[in-house]
Motif scaffolding. Structure first.
Motif, short mmCIF file in Angstrom:
data_model
loop_
_atom_site.label_atom_id
_atom_site.label_comp_id
_atom_site.label_asym_id
_atom_site.label_seq_id
_atom_site.Cartn_x
_atom_site.Cartn_y
_atom_site.Cartn_z
N ARG A 194 -11.95 88.76 36.35
CA ARG A 194 -12.01 87.31 36.26
C ARG A 194 -10.65 86.79 35.83
N LEU A 195 -10.16 85.83 36.58
CA LEU A 195 -8.91 85.15 36.26
C LEU A 195 -9.28 83.81 35.64
N LEU A 196 -8.78 83.55 34.44
CA LEU A 196 -9.03 82.30 33.73
C LEU A 196 -7.75 81.48 33.76
N LEU A 197 -7.82 80.33 34.39
CA LEU A 197 -6.65 79.46 34.54
C LEU A 197 -6.89 78.15 33.80
N PRO A 198 -6.02 77.79 32.85
CA PRO A 198 -6.23 76.54 32.13
C PRO A 198 -6.00 75.33 33.04
N VAL A 199 -6.82 74.31 32.84
CA VAL A 199 -6.70 73.05 33.58
C VAL A 199 -6.89 71.88 32.63
N GLY A 223 -2.36 77.10 26.92
CA GLY A 223 -2.14 76.57 28.26
C GLY A 223 -1.67 77.65 29.22
N ALA A 224 -2.10 78.89 28.96
CA ALA A 224 -1.66 80.04 29.76
C ALA A 224 -2.89 80.84 30.20
N PRO A 225 -2.80 81.49 31.36
CA PRO A 225 -3.93 82.24 31.92
C PRO A 225 -4.31 83.50 31.14
N ALA A 226 -5.48 84.00 31.48
CA ALA A 226 -5.96 85.28 30.97
C ALA A 226 -6.68 85.99 32.12
N VAL A 256 -17.16 88.19 23.21
CA VAL A 256 -15.99 88.96 23.63
C VAL A 256 -15.12 88.17 24.61
N ARG A 257 -15.68 87.17 25.27
CA ARG A 257 -14.90 86.33 26.19
C ARG A 257 -14.25 85.14 25.48
N LEU A 258 -14.80 84.74 24.35
CA LEU A 258 -14.33 83.56 23.64
C LEU A 258 -12.84 83.60 23.28
N PRO A 259 -12.29 84.71 22.80
CA PRO A 259 -10.85 84.72 22.52
C PRO A 259 -9.99 84.43 23.75
N LEU A 260 -10.44 84.84 24.92
CA LEU A 260 -9.68 84.57 26.14
C LEU A 260 -9.76 83.08 26.50
N LEU A 261 -10.93 82.48 26.33
CA LEU A 261 -11.07 81.04 26.57
C LEU A 261 -10.19 80.25 25.58
N ARG A 262 -10.21 80.68 24.32
CA ARG A 262 -9.37 80.01 23.30
C ARG A 262 -7.89 80.12 23.66
N CYS A 314 -1.62 86.00 29.40
CA CYS A 314 -0.29 85.68 29.92
C CYS A 314 0.48 84.91 28.84
N SER A 315 1.69 85.32 28.57
CA SER A 315 2.50 84.59 27.61
C SER A 315 3.17 83.41 28.31
#
Length: 172
Positions: free
Chosen positions: A123-128, A102-105, A90-96, A166-167
């Protein structure tokens, strides 16, 4: 409601710091996320994950609270090893999303803390970028105290209560 408006107060400050570190529309390099680049209260609750292959993320750095939650040092482990398989799915689509766009979730759901009752956390997921060639990692920061607690008597599943992405249009 915008992505930023949906975040908890400290998550908003963290998101704003990440936006400042985004140079010329590119995700920040992991080296840009030194402790001075993030709000100090977030540091114990962070986990830096590097994408190793499709759908495989390896933990590269954790904060002290995360180490305490797991009851061990999880650096070097695969995310698949750290969370139940159904939770990973269920978390994998957010990681993808983070890697691909290149946008947060943001998501809110159960937080498993070693030796403690199940709690809710955001949880805030920020791409790096690990290699400087676009998003290939995710900085995950947990926000527990700012999220409404579990209601007494309700046993949560591993499912996510809330999931937002986030778009690129919201990134300026």
């Amino acid at each position: 409601m915008s992505f930023r408006d949906a975040l908890s107060p400290l998550a908003k400050k963290t998101f704003d710091c990440w936006l400042v570190l985004r140079a010329d529309g590119k995700v920040p390099r992991k080296d840009d996320l030194c402790p001075l680049g993030l709000p100090p209260p977030t540091l114990p609750n962070l986990m830096l994950m590097e994408r190793m292959a499709d759908d495989e993320f390896r933990c590269r750095l954790i904060g002290t609270a995360v180490r305490d939650w797991y009851g061990t040092n999880i650096v070097g482990q695969s995310m698949r090893e750290m969370v139940p398989p159904a939770a990973y799915e269920v978390r994998l689509p957010l990681l993808r999303h983070c890697i691909g766009e290149g946008a947060p979730a943001w998501f809110v759901g159960p937080l498993l803390i070693d030796g403690e009752p199940l709690r809710r956390g955001g949880r805030l997921l920020l791409p790096v970028s690990f290699r400087g060639e676009g998003a290939d990692g995710v900085l995950l920061i947990a926000f527990v105290d700012e999220i409404a607690p579990l209601k007494p008597g309700i046993e949560p599943s591993i499912a996510i209560d809330t999931a937002l992405v986030c778009s690129n249009g919201e990134l300026g």
